[in-house]
Design a protein around this motif. Structure first.
Motif: not given
Length: 71
Positions: A26-28, A31-33
């Protein structure tokens, strides 16, 4: 960051490996959004003419974490 120094003769040439340790998938995704991701993409596009090839993302699970979670 890692700069490869040796590879198998038939392995693709890799210029650089950057490892970022996120606490969760979820943290990835967050970050990607993020707006900062768009800034990073712009900076990346600006330097890409210096290189041949393409950029890959690889998401992996640290084996020690997987083994600990599976008991």
């Amino acid at each position: 960051m890692y700069k490869p120094v040796r590879r198998d003769a038939d392995a693709p040439e890799i210029f650089l490996v950057l490892e970022i340790d996120y606490p969760s998938i979820e943290a990835i995704e967050e970050a990607m959004a993020s707006p900062e991701r768009e800034l990073a993409k712009s900076a990346h596009e600006a330097i890409m003419p210096m290189y041949e090839g393409r950029h890959y993302h690889l998401v992996s699970l640290r084996l020690a974490n997987f083994l600990a979670a599976s008991g």
